[in-house]
Design a protein around this motif. Structure first.
Motif, PDB file in Angstrom:
ATOM      1  N   ARG A 156       0.674  -1.114   0.103  1.00 16.22           N
ATOM      2  CA  ARG A 156      -0.121  -0.038   0.090  1.00 16.22           C
ATOM      3  C   ARG A 156       0.920   1.384   0.045  1.00 16.22           C
ATOM      4  NH1 ARG A 156      -0.673  -2.315   5.345  1.00 16.22           N
ATOM      5  NH2 ARG A 156       0.385  -0.957   6.865  1.00 16.22           N
ATOM      6  N   ASP A 157       2.173   1.145   0.350  1.00 22.02           N
ATOM      7  CA  ASP A 157       3.091   2.430   0.429  1.00 22.02           C
ATOM      8  C   ASP A 157       3.677   2.767  -0.988  1.00 22.02           C
ATOM      9  OD1 ASP A 157       2.859   2.574   2.896  1.00 22.02           O
ATOM     10  OD2 ASP A 157       4.695   1.808   3.440  1.00 22.02           O
ATOM     11  N   HIS A 158       3.346   2.033  -2.211  1.00 17.31           N
ATOM     12  CA  HIS A 158       3.760   2.307  -3.533  1.00 17.31           C
ATOM     13  C   HIS A 158       2.867   3.041  -4.338  1.00 17.31           C
ATOM     14  CE1 HIS A 158       7.126   0.301  -1.952  1.00 17.31           C
ATOM     15  NE2 HIS A 158       6.627  -0.789  -1.775  1.00 17.31           N
ATOM     16  N   TYR A 159       1.503   3.602  -3.749  1.00 18.70           N
ATOM     17  CA  TYR A 159       0.794   4.423  -4.627  1.00 18.70           C
ATOM     18  C   TYR A 159       0.623   5.760  -4.387  1.00 18.70           C
ATOM     19  CZ  TYR A 159      -0.504  -0.391  -5.965  1.00 18.70           C
ATOM     20  OH  TYR A 159      -0.200  -1.878  -6.451  1.00 18.70           O
ATOM     21  N   THR A 160       1.519   6.335  -4.215  1.00 20.02           N
ATOM     22  CA  THR A 160       1.577   7.758  -3.868  1.00 20.02           C
ATOM     23  C   THR A 160       1.697   8.571  -5.049  1.00 20.02           C
ATOM     24  OG1 THR A 160       3.969   8.203  -4.033  1.00 20.02           O
ATOM     25  CG2 THR A 160       3.310   7.519  -1.789  1.00 20.02           C
ATOM     26  N   THR A 161       1.181   9.923  -5.103  1.00 26.43           N
ATOM     27  CA  THR A 161       1.322  10.437  -6.418  1.00 26.43           C
ATOM     28  C   THR A 161       2.676  10.720  -7.003  1.00 26.43           C
ATOM     29  OG1 THR A 161      -0.627  12.018  -5.750  1.00 26.43           O
ATOM     30  CG2 THR A 161       0.860  12.791  -7.141  1.00 26.43           C
ATOM     31  N   ALA A 162       3.699  10.517  -6.185  1.00 34.60           N
ATOM     32  CA  ALA A 162       5.025  10.917  -6.713  1.00 34.60           C
ATOM     33  C   ALA A 162       5.193   9.445  -7.542  1.00 34.60           C
ATOM     34  CB  ALA A 162       5.884  10.920  -5.654  1.00 34.60           C
TER      35      ALA A 162
END
Length: 454
Positions: A156-162
């Motif tokens: 879940r930590d790999h779905y940021t806008t960046a």
């Protein structure tokens, strides 16, 4: 005419410093599986494969569907259209959206992409999806939020806008274009800005429709809550409704403690029918009047009918991706950013309610500002990796901002705020319009036409 440039034939501009959003430069991206799009003649559908974890700590990759117009030699180059959410599919909306943007398609090569976690690769959290669907405002149960976080695990930590910005840079390189034009709607406007703040020399022009400021939304929705009273009064004046709907709303939410549900109803109404006539959606003005007169049942029935996302599949709008991205992106939550421990969030929410003044959110109450889905969803989301901030403070390319004056999802105040910090920005306010302007209003379309085709 936009000349093509093969990936890797030119060094990155100096301002494109290595970061979470530029690690895509380590590989040579390409589009694979290209076939004519079955639902859109004149477009090719293919896939862009990107790493799940841009930092390399977790294995795995994602296949993002891309739809690209076949006019590769379009005279004004490539136009990337970014949809909203976070959570909304992109390429899957092409059959509908190409009609809205038809006046640009002779001059631009239109490209759409299913951003990570959406479309065919949507993050699926069944309980959460069933509870909230595509709503920002509807409140999920803590159990559904925690179950979604458990299902997604550390990924879940790999779905940021960046992360999405890095995917878009991979897409640009795979297309072989040195620059392109970005058009972002709602959350898509936030993605577009963060791309432009990370890769400014890659963007020719930018359209921001229904603007989310570059620092992210106000988690409390104070501007939207406050704007609701003005919107109701405008609609009442046009229809000669014969009462003060803002005062009625203030009375209703205090008497029946249903502020979040009423706000949800008005937000949806402002999108479907910004004049609130009731011909295309529920008659909001009439329901408020009845409730203020002592009969809240019809209003509460309309709120109940609105709840639940069972009719919205994750491939169309992923509620799981919505929380995973939104909760990481927020930097103005009552508790701070996404790294704040769970145990510190509830006291921060309580403190926020005590500090808010009624006049800041009237005709709603302070508790409405912390009771809606954004705060309550992220309040129960586990601490996560925050969205890395882009390296540049200002957008330097020409930017057109368009916003409806009755938009309660991304209120006009947000667009005014962003325009003030955009040196080459022009804000066009569209009277009588709610959320998502392009293809739905001639004033907005004329502004876009003048900006992109001048």
């Amino acid at each position: 005419m936009c000349a093509t440039l093969g990936p890797g034939t030119r060094p990155a501009p100096k301002d494109e410093t290595p970061s979470a959003a530029t690690t895509a430069l380590r590989a040579e991206p390409r589009l694979t599986g290209s076939l004519p799009c079955s639902d859109s003649a004149g477009f090719t559908c293919s896939y862009l494969t990107v790493p799940l974890d841009r930092g390399g700590g977790a294995p795995g990759s994602l296949r993002l569907r891309v739809a690209t117009a076949d006019n590769a030699a379009a005279p004004r180059g490539t136009l990337l259209l970014l949809t909203g959410g976070p959570g909304q599919a992109g390429a899957g909306l092409l059959p509908r959206l190409r009609q809205r943007f038809s006046y640009l398609l002779d001059d631009y090569r239109l490209v759409m992409i299913d951003q990570r976690g959406t479309g065919a690769g949507a993050l699926a959290c069944e309980p959460l999806q069933a509870e909230v669907g595509s709503s920002d405002v509807t409140v999920p149960t803590p159990e559904a939020v925690r179950e979604c976080a458990r299902l997604l695990g550390s990924n879940r930590d790999h779905y940021t806008t960046a992360d999405t910005v890095a995917d878009l840079e991979d897409l640009r390189r795979a297309l072989g274009v040195p620059q392109w034009t970005l058009d972002g709607v709602s959350y898509g406007s936030f993605v577009a800005q963060h791309y432009g703040l990370t890769f400014p020399h890659r963007v020719r022009r930018m359209v921001l429709d229904s603007v989310v400021p570059q620092d992210g939304p106000d988690a409390l929705y104070v501007a939207g809550l406050r704007r609701a009273g003005w919107t109701l009064r405008q609609a009442c004046q046009e229809q000669g409704c014969g009462f003060d709907p803002a005062a009625a709303l203030a009375d209703v939410v205090r008497r029946y403690d249903n502020g979040v549900g009423v706000f949800d109803l008005i937000v949806v109404a402002s999108i479907v029918d910004p004049k609130l006539t009731g011909t295309r959606f529920v008659p909001v003005l009439a329901l408020l009047r009845l409730a203020a007169q002592g009969d809240p049942a019809p209003l509460n029935e309309a709120i109940a009918e609105l709840r639940g996302g069972g009719g919205t599949p994750p491939g169309q709008y992923s509620a799981g991706l919505h929380l995973a991205t939104l909760c990481a992106d927020l930097i103005h939550a009552p508790w701070g950013d996404s790294t704040t421990p769970s145990g510190q969030r509830e006291p921060a929410v309580d403190q926020t309610v005590r500090e808010l003044r009624t006049d800041q959110v009237w005709p709603f109450e302070p508790r409405t500002a912390v009771g809606h889905g954004v705060v309550q969803g992220c309040r129960h989301w586990p601490p996560s990796r925050p969205n890395p901030q882009p390296p540049h403070p200002r957008l330097t390319m020409p930017v057109l901002l368009i916003n409806g004056d009755r938009d309660l999802s991304t209120p006009l105040e947000w667009a005014v705020e962003q325009a003030a910090r955009t040196p080459h920005g022009k804000l066009v306010t569209v009277p009588g319009m709610g959320h998502s302007i392009q293809g739905r209003n001639p004033v907005g379309d004329r502004a876009v036409r003048d900006f992109l085709l001048a």
